[in-house]
Design a protein around this motif. Sequence first.
Motif, PDB file in Angstrom:
ATOM      1  N   VAL A 116      30.965  38.876  24.947  1.00  0.00           N
ATOM      2  CA  VAL A 116      32.078  39.768  25.262  1.00  0.00           C
ATOM      3  C   VAL A 116      31.589  40.830  26.234  1.00  0.00           C
ATOM      4  O   VAL A 116      30.559  41.472  25.995  1.00  0.00           O
TER       5      VAL A 116
ATOM      6  N   THR B  68      27.487  37.777  20.443  1.00  0.00           N
ATOM      7  CA  THR B  68      27.673  37.767  18.996  1.00  0.00           C
ATOM      8  C   THR B  68      26.495  37.140  18.247  1.00  0.00           C
ATOM      9  O   THR B  68      26.355  37.361  17.048  1.00  0.00           O
TER      10      THR B  68
ATOM     11  N   VAL C 268      39.415  39.740  18.654  1.00  0.00           N
ATOM     12  CA  VAL C 268      39.671  39.041  19.922  1.00  0.00           C
ATOM     13  C   VAL C 268      40.885  38.137  19.772  1.00  0.00           C
ATOM     14  O   VAL C 268      41.770  38.111  20.628  1.00  0.00           O
TER      15      VAL C 268
ATOM     16  N   ILE D 220      38.337  43.232  29.257  1.00  0.00           N
ATOM     17  CA  ILE D 220      37.464  42.612  28.265  1.00  0.00           C
ATOM     18  C   ILE D 220      37.449  41.124  28.556  1.00  0.00           C
ATOM     19  O   ILE D 220      38.493  40.471  28.520  1.00  0.00           O
ATOM     20  N   THR D 221      36.267  40.610  28.878  1.00  0.00           N
ATOM     21  CA  THR D 221      36.110  39.193  29.173  1.00  0.00           C
ATOM     22  C   THR D 221      35.395  38.542  28.002  1.00  0.00           C
ATOM     23  O   THR D 221      34.343  39.007  27.571  1.00  0.00           O
ATOM     24  N   VAL D 222      35.993  37.473  27.494  1.00  0.00           N
ATOM     25  CA  VAL D 222      35.439  36.761  26.345  1.00  0.00           C
ATOM     26  C   VAL D 222      35.052  35.363  26.796  1.00  0.00           C
ATOM     27  O   VAL D 222      35.901  34.610  27.277  1.00  0.00           O
TER      28      VAL D 222
ATOM     29  N   ASP E 277      33.515  31.903  25.427  1.00  0.00           N
ATOM     30  CA  ASP E 277      33.269  31.203  24.173  1.00  0.00           C
ATOM     31  C   ASP E 277      33.433  29.715  24.383  1.00  0.00           C
ATOM     32  O   ASP E 277      34.496  29.255  24.803  1.00  0.00           O
TER      33      ASP E 277
ATOM     34  N   SER F 290      36.570  30.937  29.313  1.00  0.00           N
ATOM     35  CA  SER F 290      36.571  32.368  29.587  1.00  0.00           C
ATOM     36  C   SER F 290      37.999  32.905  29.517  1.00  0.00           C
ATOM     37  O   SER F 290      38.911  32.335  30.101  1.00  0.00           O
TER      38      SER F 290
ATOM     39  N   LEU G 209      34.577  47.684  20.099  1.00  0.00           N
ATOM     40  CA  LEU G 209      33.523  47.522  21.112  1.00  0.00           C
ATOM     41  C   LEU G 209      32.893  48.864  21.480  1.00  0.00           C
ATOM     42  O   LEU G 209      31.662  48.973  21.577  1.00  0.00           O
TER      43      LEU G 209
END
Length: 100
Positions: A3, A26, A41, A64-66, A68, A72, A93
């Motif tokens: 993140v 994480t 999220v 906020i870029t996630v 996983d 993205s 965060l």
Amino acid sequence: MKVTLARHGGQAAAILLQLPPKVLDTDALPKNAAAELAQLVAAAAPAAEKDRPGRARDAMSYTITVEDGGRSTVLAQSDTTMSPAFAALLGWLEKHFAQQ
């Protein structure tokens, strides 16, 4: 899951341009904290996709870029358009980064 939090604009815009985004992996978190972040999220993603009207001239905006599983997702909102779910994620965060 990785993140990234970036801040833009506001009265401190010139200062923020020189600061790199904050990054959180994480894998470095305890399992319960990683699970809590994943829930935040998941809750914020649908709210961030909605078009939220209204802008303030000097409002801060947040991206906020996630990342996983090779996917993205970018969540972006501002102080004036922030959903409660996005605010909860942002607060989590910011609290985590303040403790580092």
